[in-house]
Design a protein around this motif. Structure first.
Motif, short mmCIF file in Angstrom:
data_model
loop_
_atom_site.label_atom_id
_atom_site.label_comp_id
_atom_site.label_asym_id
_atom_site.label_seq_id
_atom_site.Cartn_x
_atom_site.Cartn_y
_atom_site.Cartn_z
N ASP A 105 50.95 51.92 101.20
CA ASP A 105 51.90 51.13 102.02
C ASP A 105 52.95 50.43 101.18
O ASP A 105 53.39 49.31 101.49
N GLY A 106 53.33 51.03 100.06
CA GLY A 106 54.42 50.49 99.26
C GLY A 106 54.02 49.37 98.32
O GLY A 106 54.88 48.72 97.73
N VAL A 107 52.71 49.10 98.18
CA VAL A 107 52.26 48.02 97.28
C VAL A 107 51.75 48.63 95.99
O VAL A 107 50.68 49.25 95.97
N PRO A 108 52.48 48.44 94.88
CA PRO A 108 52.07 49.08 93.62
C PRO A 108 50.70 48.64 93.15
O PRO A 108 49.98 49.42 92.51
N ALA A 109 50.31 47.43 93.48
CA ALA A 109 49.03 46.92 93.01
C ALA A 109 47.85 47.74 93.56
O ALA A 109 46.77 47.76 92.97
N ARG A 110 48.06 48.39 94.70
CA ARG A 110 46.97 49.17 95.30
C ARG A 110 46.95 50.61 94.79
O ARG A 110 46.10 51.40 95.19
N VAL A 111 47.92 50.97 93.95
CA VAL A 111 47.98 52.33 93.40
C VAL A 111 46.99 52.45 92.26
O VAL A 111 46.80 51.49 91.49
N PRO A 112 46.28 53.58 92.13
CA PRO A 112 45.35 53.75 91.00
C PRO A 112 46.02 53.41 89.66
O PRO A 112 47.20 53.70 89.47
N SER A 113 45.23 52.84 88.78
CA SER A 113 45.80 52.30 87.54
C SER A 113 46.55 53.34 86.72
O SER A 113 47.54 53.03 86.06
N LEU A 115 48.50 55.56 87.65
CA LEU A 115 49.86 55.80 88.15
C LEU A 115 50.62 54.50 88.43
O LEU A 115 51.77 54.53 88.88
N ARG A 116 49.95 53.37 88.13
CA ARG A 116 50.53 52.10 88.58
C ARG A 116 51.88 51.80 87.92
O ARG A 116 52.81 51.35 88.59
N ASN A 117 51.96 52.07 86.61
CA ASN A 117 53.23 51.77 85.94
C ASN A 117 54.40 52.53 86.56
O ASN A 117 55.46 51.98 86.83
N ARG A 118 54.16 53.82 86.79
CA ARG A 118 55.21 54.63 87.41
C ARG A 118 55.52 54.12 88.82
O ARG A 118 56.67 54.05 89.24
N ALA A 119 54.43 53.78 89.56
CA ALA A 119 54.61 53.31 90.94
C ALA A 119 55.43 52.03 90.96
O ALA A 119 56.28 51.84 91.85
N GLU A 120 55.22 51.15 89.97
CA GLU A 120 55.99 49.90 89.94
C GLU A 120 57.47 50.18 89.71
O GLU A 120 58.34 49.58 90.33
N ARG A 121 57.74 51.14 88.78
CA ARG A 121 59.14 51.48 88.53
C ARG A 121 59.80 52.09 89.78
O ARG A 121 60.92 51.77 90.13
N ILE A 122 59.01 52.93 90.47
CA ILE A 122 59.54 53.57 91.68
C ILE A 122 59.79 52.52 92.76
O ILE A 122 60.81 52.54 93.45
N ALA A 123 58.83 51.57 92.87
CA ALA A 123 59.01 50.50 93.87
C ALA A 123 60.25 49.68 93.55
O ALA A 123 61.01 49.29 94.44
N LEU A 128 65.97 48.46 94.72
CA LEU A 128 67.40 48.54 94.36
C LEU A 128 68.18 49.26 95.46
O LEU A 128 69.26 48.85 95.87
N ILE A 129 67.57 50.35 95.93
CA ILE A 129 68.23 51.14 96.98
C ILE A 129 68.35 50.32 98.25
O ILE A 129 69.37 50.32 98.93
N ALA A 130 67.25 49.54 98.55
CA ALA A 130 67.24 48.75 99.78
C ALA A 130 68.12 47.52 99.67
O ALA A 130 68.37 46.84 100.65
#
Lengths: 426, 202
Positions: A105-113, A115-123, A128-130
């Motif tokens: 649901d868009g929360v990087p903290a809930r992403v497996p560790s 992939l978390r770093n990448r998920a944070e950058r993507i978030a 930025l886009i939003a």
């Protein structure tokens, strides 16, 4: 019987295959083939030399015309940009991180560790886009931001309350519609989109080519109908081709719609007196062609864009005769020279009609035959140009080999000076 | 300017968009390309059409040309593809890709059925035969027209370009073995058909 076998079932025997391989290795120069294969290689060379057709198959004038036509088309064609072919592609890790972020649901903290770093950058990129660079889960909103947020929520709730009951229920009861999409991974959607895109890229040129071919075929059919109409008109008027009374041809024969002036009115005579329909005189490649019922009071098309075909310009001295012994072009797809000059654009002598995307033009000859011309030149005569202009171009070409790039000066008052001179307009 | 290689000329054209350079290239390849297309298509008007389309494609795709490769094979490959599309559109012939298998014969090289042609026994025209003889030319065209398109295409592409097998395979992006077997079949079929159609020359 061997002779009845399909041709591809004939094979060279081993020595002949080796000799042919040696000939190819010697770039088809039999004299350079090793002596052991020389006889067979020479036989192959003698046989295949006949693949080259005679030089005379293409006369020098036709050669120059073809080269000039290519240059004219090249000057008008934009080159493709290769930049559009380069499409950025995400790395597999980033694709997995995006999928995981959507599942969380868009929360990087809930992403497996892992992939978390990448998920944070993507978030972060997503924010930025939003238009917001602050992480909503970590931010400490200011009082004014809270106020604005509350105002927006209140406004949204008020609008929902204002909805009719049925619509409100459907929105409030059902799950949030976009949640369903989460059943698909983003890469699945991207794959489907790519498949549609590739399918479109493959199919579109095929469909376009098919449409162009169909337009050419239809156009030829319509010119054949016009040939029938010309024959009927000729039998009623002593073999003459349509020409309105009083047409002088010396005053602006390209003023379409002006009574008694435009050459198109001569051709329109066929529709006006029911020898042909307006649809017969409309090329399918001209989307603006008039093809409805012919108004009884009309004497010409309303404007140049409605005219599909250019017609041989007649004069009192050079009246055109249908079925004349030496067939000449009397009607062809609309002249690009006339259209460009009338639109204040630079005209090119060897440009093909725009009716068939510049590939060529269908033409009706005075003996009723319909031909396809890949250049506007037939028997050394350019069908778009007055003889004097052609002579001037030829002179310029002799001095600088770039005649196809010369500016054309035509005033719309020129007329043919010889009975066999072909000059079409508008 | 005439002495410059095609590749250098085309590179200069790409940088300057000077149409006189492009004209030189068109002029230089006119004779060979129009003969190749005439033979491939057996239709002079169609050949002129495809000739124009091929050079138009060269112009519009100029940025995709790899300057480290030869220009002429690129041009002929474009022209062959355009000719194939043209013939397919006109519905005149069923055409096959060069890499497609021929009916019932695998790649044409490993079929056990069929006849074996020895080039020593082929009735070749005499050395002093006139190459510009219109009748001979028509006769050659008739024989070519009877060949399957894939065989005709490989035969003409390789003969007019005078490339090695490896270069042909590279340019056409088909396996080297396919190029060889196709060319063997093409020459065998052409020789057989030619011999059958010219019994008087024996």
């Amino acid at each position: 019987m061997p002779d009845e076998l399909p041709l591809h079932l004939h094979h060279l025997n081993q020595p002949s295959e080796t000799a042919l391989d040696a000939l190819v290795a010697a770039r088809w120069n039999a004299s350079k083939v090793p002596a052991v294969h020389a006889t067979r290689a020479a036989a192959a060379d003698a046989l295949l030399r006949h693949l080259v057709p005679p030089v005379s198959a293409h006369a020098v004038t036709a050669r120059n015309t073809l080269v000039n036509a290519v240059i004219a088309r090249v000057m008008l064609a934009p080159k493709q940009s290769v930049a559009v072919d380069v499409e950025p592609v995400l790395s597999p890790d980033d694709e997995d991180a995006i999928d995981a972020l959507f599942s969380a649901d868009g929360v990087p903290a809930r992403v497996p560790s892992s992939l978390r770093n990448r998920a944070e950058r993507i978030a972060h990129i997503g924010r930025l886009i939003a238009g917001s660079t602050t992480d909503p889960s970590r931010s400490t909103s200011s009082a004014s931001a809270d106020v604005r947020k509350r105002e927006r929520v209140d406004a949204a709730v008020a609008r929902v309350r204002a909805l009719p009951p049925l619509l409100r229920r459907s929105q409030s009861e059902g799950p949030f519609p976009f949640r369903r999409i989460s059943a698909f991974r983003l890469r699945d959607i991207a794959s489907a989109a790519a498949a549609v895109l590739i399918g479109g890229m493959v199919l579109w040129p095929m469909l376009a080519a098919g449409r162009q071919h169909a337009a050419k075929t239809l156009c030829r059919g319509r010119l054949a109908n016009v040939a029938g109409a010309m024959g009927l008109y000729g039998s009623d008027f002593d073999g003459s081709m349509p020409m309105t009374a009083g047409f002088g041809g010396s005053v602006s024969w390209w003023d379409v719609g002006v009574p008694g002036r435009s050459n198109s009115a001569n051709l329109f005579t066929l529709a006006k007196y029911d020898y042909a329909t307006l649809a017969d005189l409309a090329c399918p490649g001209n989307s603006l062609a008039a093809c409805g019922e012919c108004c009884p009071t009309a004497a010409d098309w309303k404007c140049l864009s409605e005219v599909s075909y250019s017609y041989a310009i007649p004069t009192d001295k050079c009246k055109k005769q249908w079925g004349f012994n030496k067939p000449t072009v009397v009607l062809a797809d609309g002249s690009p020279v006339v259209r460009r000059i009338r639109n204040n654009q630079r005209a090119y002598a060897l440009e093909n009609s725009a009716n068939h995307s510049g590939q060529g033009q269908s033409a009706l000859r005075s003996d009723g035959s319909v031909i396809w011309m890949t250049t506007p030149v037939v028997d050394g005569d350019n069908i778009w140009l007055p003889g004097l202009v052609e002579a001037a171009l030829e002179l310029a070409q002799q001095h600088s080999r770039s005649g196809s790039g010369q500016s054309l000066i035509i005033r719309g008052t020129e007329v043919p000076t010889r009975p066999d001179e072909v000059m079409l307009g508008p | 300017m005439e002495a410059q290689s095609d590749e250098k000329l085309f590179e200069r054209y790409r940088q300057s968009a000077d149409t006189t350079l492009f004209r030189t290239i068109v002029d230089r390849h006119h004779d060979d390309l129009i003969r190749f297309l005439n033979r491939l298509m057996g239709d002079a008007a169609g050949a002129e059409d495809v000739f124009q389309e091929a050079f138009l494609q060269v112009h519009t795709s100029q940025d995709s040309f790899d300057a480290s490769r030869k220009f002429r094979p690129w041009l002929f490959t474009i022209a062959a593809n355009k000719a194939r599309d043209y013939m397919r559109r006109k519905g005149r012939r069923k055409t096959l890709d060069l890499s497609a298998p021929l009916d019932g014969s695998g790649d044409g090289s490993d079929g056990n059925s069929g006849t074996f042609i020895d080039l020593m026994e082929v009735r070749v025209p005499s050395p002093d035969a006139r190459l510009d003889d219109e009748e001979t030319s028509k006769s050659v065209q008739k024989v070519l027209d009877e060949l399957p398109h894939a065989l005709r295409e490989i035969l003409l592409l390789s003969y007019f370009q005078r490339l090695s097998y490896a270069q042909i395979a590279d340019e056409l992006e088909i396996p080297l073995g396919t190029v060889k077997s196709r060319l063997h079949s093409a020459v065998a079929a052409f020789a057989k058909k030619w011999t059958l159609s010219h019994p008087a020359n024996a």
